[in-house]
Design a protein around this motif. Structure first.
Motif, short mmCIF file in Angstrom:
data_model
loop_
_atom_site.label_atom_id
_atom_site.label_comp_id
_atom_site.label_asym_id
_atom_site.label_seq_id
_atom_site.Cartn_x
_atom_site.Cartn_y
_atom_site.Cartn_z
N VAL A 131 -2.34 102.36 -31.42
CA VAL A 131 -3.35 102.92 -32.32
C VAL A 131 -3.81 101.77 -33.20
O VAL A 131 -3.03 101.26 -34.01
CB VAL A 131 -2.78 104.08 -33.16
N THR A 172 -7.37 107.86 -36.06
CA THR A 172 -6.26 108.81 -36.12
C THR A 172 -5.86 109.25 -34.71
O THR A 172 -6.66 109.20 -33.77
CB THR A 172 -6.63 110.06 -36.94
N ARG A 173 -4.62 109.68 -34.61
CA ARG A 173 -4.13 110.23 -33.34
C ARG A 173 -2.97 111.16 -33.65
O ARG A 173 -2.16 110.88 -34.55
CB ARG A 173 -3.69 109.13 -32.39
#
Length: 247
Positions: A131, A172-173
């Motif tokens: 990420v 975001t994840r």
């Protein structure tokens, strides 16, 4: 969870502008932007901003369950108000910081990255997910004047500073907790082996897990002593947090 952390300032400097903070279910790292010599419009230092923002975010993470972008938005807004009437909050060179945060609930692993502090995730299938916010990798220029024009703009990059809407531009994840074996939250000084020195993200993640964050920082210093990165500072503050999840 088992949480391990290591941090080291740039060699030959004081405490540095990285900051790490962890709780029972979350971890975050911040990397303050090095002062570029331009007027900041602010009476506060980068170190002050980083530590104050860490405190605001840590309090919110410890006491609320709102989504991570809302945590970051509230933290930036609260801190902007704390500057008082002495600082020009419209100045693009106001003290600022990257943010990388991970929160683990009973069901989910929530991740947020703003600017160049990446997060690595090891899944139970052996995959390493990255990420990362790459906007600073593709700027048209990197002089202080260039960065001043591009900071906190959709044509450039976003950092935590005086504009709460930066939180809406974060990467975001969210993953099911059952899929995740470990998470590493890094400042860019601790990801240099992959960013600049030819390591794969998989190699970096496995070294963090097998040898620990402090050894990764030591290996980074070895590489910096041999050859400076092609882009960026010869040395940098480095911080790494490793979270091992249990069932």
């Amino acid at each position: 969870m088992e949480i391990t952390c290591a941090t080291a300032p740039t060699p030959g400097t004081g405490d540095g502008d990285d900051y790490a903070l962890t709780g029972n279910t979350w971890a975050l790292v911040l990397d303050g932007a090095t002062a570029n010599g331009l007027p900041t419009g602010c009476s506060h230092t980068v170190a002050w901003y980083v530590r104050q923002l860490a405190g605001h975010l840590g309090t919110l993470l410890a006491t609320t369950t709102v989504p991570l972008p809302e945590v970051l938005r509230a933290g930036i807004a609260d801190l902007a108000a704390a500057h008082g009437q002495t600082c020009d909050m419209a100045c693009p060179d106001s003290p600022s910081s990257t943010v990388a945060a991970a929160r683990i609930t009973s069901d989910l692993v929530e991740l947020l990255v703003l600017c160049d502090s990446p997060i690595l995730v090891l899944t139970h299938t052996g995959d390493v997910l990255v990420v990362i916010d790459t906007r600073t990798h593709h700027l048209p220029g990197y002089t202080p004047a260039d960065l001043s024009k591009l900071r906190n703009s959709d044509s450039g990059f976003w950092v935590a500073s005086a504009r709460p809407e930066a939180a809406d531009r974060a990467v975001t994840r969210t993953l099911p907790r059952a899929e995740v074996a470990a998470v590493a939250v890094l400042t860019d000084g601790a990801s240099r082996l992959a960013d600049h020195y030819g390591w794969s993200w998989e190699q970096l993640m496995h070294t963090l897990l097998e040898k620990g964050p402090a050894e990764v920082i030591r290996l980074t210093r070895e590489q910096e002593a041999i050859k400076a990165p092609e882009r960026g500072k010869p040395h940098d503050d480095a911080t790494a947090i490793v979270i091992r999840l249990t069932s």
